[in-house]
Design an enzyme around this catalytic site. Structure first.
Site, PDB file in Angstrom:
ATOM      1  N   HIS A 290       0.822  -1.109   0.092  1.00 53.52           N
ATOM      2  CA  HIS A 290      -0.021   0.195  -0.007  1.00 53.52           C
ATOM      3  C   HIS A 290       0.902   1.228   0.099  1.00 53.52           C
ATOM      4  CE1 HIS A 290      -3.040  -2.659   2.123  1.00 53.52           C
ATOM      5  NE2 HIS A 290      -3.402  -2.759   1.022  1.00 53.52           N
ATOM      6  N   SER A 462       3.275   1.953   3.270  1.00 52.87           N
ATOM      7  CA  SER A 462       2.472   1.701   4.371  1.00 52.87           C
ATOM      8  C   SER A 462       2.919   0.791   5.248  1.00 52.87           C
ATOM      9  CB  SER A 462       0.874   1.425   3.978  1.00 52.87           C
ATOM     10  OG  SER A 462       0.478   2.581   3.510  1.00 52.87           O
ATOM     11  N   HIS A 463       3.845   0.161   4.746  1.00 53.47           N
ATOM     12  CA  HIS A 463       4.580  -1.091   5.444  1.00 53.47           C
ATOM     13  C   HIS A 463       3.548  -2.256   5.588  1.00 53.47           C
ATOM     14  CE1 HIS A 463       7.133   2.247   7.076  1.00 53.47           C
ATOM     15  NE2 HIS A 463       6.160   2.587   7.661  1.00 53.47           N
ATOM     16  N   HIS A 464       3.065  -2.548   4.255  1.00 57.03           N
ATOM     17  CA  HIS A 464       1.785  -3.489   4.315  1.00 57.03           C
ATOM     18  C   HIS A 464       2.360  -4.470   3.226  1.00 57.03           C
ATOM     19  CE1 HIS A 464      -1.222  -0.561   6.078  1.00 57.03           C
ATOM     20  NE2 HIS A 464      -0.306  -0.842   6.883  1.00 57.03           N
ATOM     21  N   CYS A 465       3.520  -4.802   2.930  1.00 53.67           N
ATOM     22  CA  CYS A 465       3.992  -5.702   1.891  1.00 53.67           C
ATOM     23  C   CYS A 465       3.455  -7.299   1.997  1.00 53.67           C
ATOM     24  CB  CYS A 465       5.591  -5.631   1.763  1.00 53.67           C
ATOM     25  SG  CYS A 465       6.457  -5.893   3.082  1.00 53.67           S
TER      26      CYS A 465
END
Length: 530
Positions: A290, A462-465
């Site tokens: 994200h 967003s650190h949502h990998c």
């Protein structure tokens, strides 16, 4: 030193901590958890506001992306945790699961057993919720889930501003409907962080069958006759697993280790001089993340926590926390937000917002000298796909991380709509008593082209990998629906990398769910009972 165990779990993050804890509930099996990072003893890992230090290097590998060719070659800091507890030890503690349809989509892709109704019991199982229980929530689980303990009046004004744009207020984004703005619940207990390590490992460290080794970086998976039999550490130590190796190093770390072990796209591995053990082109493919855009306003008074940046105010904040568990130290700094639509025809909200109670909170984000407020927006279902590849056979070298942000024109359009949405919210009458003026993007940014130029300078992960070892039933899937690696025995993968598509929210709670479900599947497949 013991070198053989029944199970070896590689990666002590959100999923790995859960799996090691749950497997060690079976008294007659031995479990080893390996974490490349260090301990979480530093106070920043326990204090909610410590998050502000985390994206700036503490407990992180310090990696960056490759230049993003669809964003004017911008290079993004890409925080990946290097500490026990993984991302759950350094994140903003926001407890969200995504939309029910996310998981139903997985089922429709052929992943039986992963529908919303299938995974909901695992979300409940983990929870010790201080407010809710019933169909959507649980009490008594290891993971503290709490209401924010340090809200500010500007948070309620934000919720009212959303209402002025027709966005309903919500009490629970993890309940029947995700739509709306309100307070997030947080992975906290008694105004302290409840990371996966704190929740699942710390209470069980005295189990004789559970060994946790930190500072233990795995060099490669050890293979023999088509089976993963253990791991080799960077220091040359050989560790063996009698039953299974479980790889839980995250959406970047898991495909990286597989490729270092000769498991991945054969042509690329051979070009780096790595002996190919298994040609699996989709290891490291399908990367989704994200992209986070933001607007920043200067505030008209001491309405956010920026005022506590000064030394004497920091001391006051510390005292307030010690005496009452209130104030900025007790805040995750991003505890208000919500879900709404960029595409009005979307099947569920496709924009997530986070209200930051200050500026310059995360690496690469601008700070306002007179104090401000930040409102983030990320498009939740990107169509763009990226990769995680090796730049070298040397395990000390950082991987090549390419989220490929905005490669799909739809992602660009929806992301810019999300940016406009947060600008509109910040301009509503409900926030006028708190806001002096919008400073970023600012009044000179009006056209779509101007907005695009702005986000090529001001944006972040967003650190949502997720998605780089995707689960599926097709021939190209990296793991099957029970998370067993296709083409090798003795190996499972259990972390956000197995997601076919990234969930429509933060990824920590889903990673913990994946850990819970994986542990149950391993027990069932191995015939284990607690």
């Amino acid at each position: 030193m013991q070198t053989e165990f029944d199970f070896i779990v590689v990666g002590g993050g959100s999923a790995g901590s859960v799996i090691a804890s749950r497997l060690s509930e079976v008294a007659d099996v031995s479990v080893l958890l390996l974490e490349a990072g260090g301990s979480d003893r530093h106070p920043f890992f326990h204090l909610p506001a410590g998050f502000a230090k985390m994206t700036k290097g503490i407990g992180s590998w310090g990696w960056t992306t490759v230049p993003q060719k669809h964003m004017q070659n911008k290079v993004f800091p890409y925080t990946q945790a290097k500490v026990i507890g993984g991302g759950s030890a350094i994140n903003a503690q926001i407890y969200t699961r995504g939309a029910a349809q996310d998981y139903d989509d997985w089922r429709q892709m052929g992943c039986e057993g992963w529908s919303y109704e299938d995974v909901l019991p695992y979300f409940r199982k983990s929870e010790d919720n201080d407010t809710y229980e019933g169909r959507y929530h649980g009490k008594g689980g290891p993971l503290g889930v709490s209401q924010p303990s340090a809200p500010l009046p500007i948070c309620d004004a934000f919720i009212a501003a959303g209402g002025q744009l027709g966005i309903p207020a919500t009490k629970d984004v993890n309940g029947e409907k995700q739509d709306g703005v309100g307070y997030y619940q947080l992975t906290q207990r008694n105004a302290r962080r409840s990371s996966a390590a704190m929740a699942f490992l710390a209470p069980n460290r005295d189990r004789k069958n559970l060994t946790v080794r930190m500072g233990a970086q795995v060099r490669r998976l050890a293979l023999e006759n088509g089976r993963v039999i253990g791991v080799d550490l960077m220091d040359g130590t050989e560790l063996r697993a009698a039953r299974e190796v479980v790889l839980s190093s995250g959406a970047i770390g898991s495909p990286r280790l597989l490729q270092l072990s000769g498991i991945g796209p054969a042509d690329q591995l051979a070009a780096l001089g790595i002996d190919v053990q298994l040609d699996q082109p989709n290891v490291g493919a399908n990367l989704q993340d994200h992209l986070d855009l933001y607007a920043i306003c200067e505030v008209s008074g001491p309405h956010t926590y920026d005022r506590f940046a000064k030394l004497h105010m920091s001391a006051l904040a510390g005292l307030q926390y010690l005496l009452a568990r209130k104030g900025p130290v007790a805040s995750s700094l991003f505890e208000t937000g919500g879900f709404w639509y960029a595409d009005e025809t979307a099947r569920s909200p496709d924009i997530q917002m986070h209200l930051g109670l200050g500026t310059g909170i995360e690496a690469g984000v601008a700070a306002m000298p007179n104090g401000g407020v930040t409102l983030n927006a990320c498009f939740l279902r990107p169509r763009s796909r990226g990769t995680v590849r090796l730049q070298s056979a040397d395990p000390k070298k950082a991987p090549l991380i390419d989220p490929n942000y905005l490669a799909d024109p739809y992602d660009r359009e929806m992301s810019l709509r999300g940016l406009q949405l947060v600008r509109d919210i910040l301009a509503q009458d409900a926030l006028k008593p708190y806001i002096l003026a919008e400073r970023l993007p600012g009044p000179t940014v009006q056209t779509e082209q101007e907005a695009f130029a702005f986000i090529c300078q001001h944006s972040k992960t967003s650190h949502h990998c997720a998605g780089t070892c995707r689960m599926g039933v097709d021939a190209g899937a990296v793991v099957d629906i029970r998370l067993r690696f296709n083409g090798l025995e003795g190996l499972r993968i259990a972390d956000a990398s197995i997601m076919p598509t990234v969930n429509s929210s933060n990824t920590n709670a889903p990673s913990i769910m994946i850990g819970e479900k994986a542990a149950d599947m391993i027990k069932e497949d191995q015939g284990l009972t607690a």
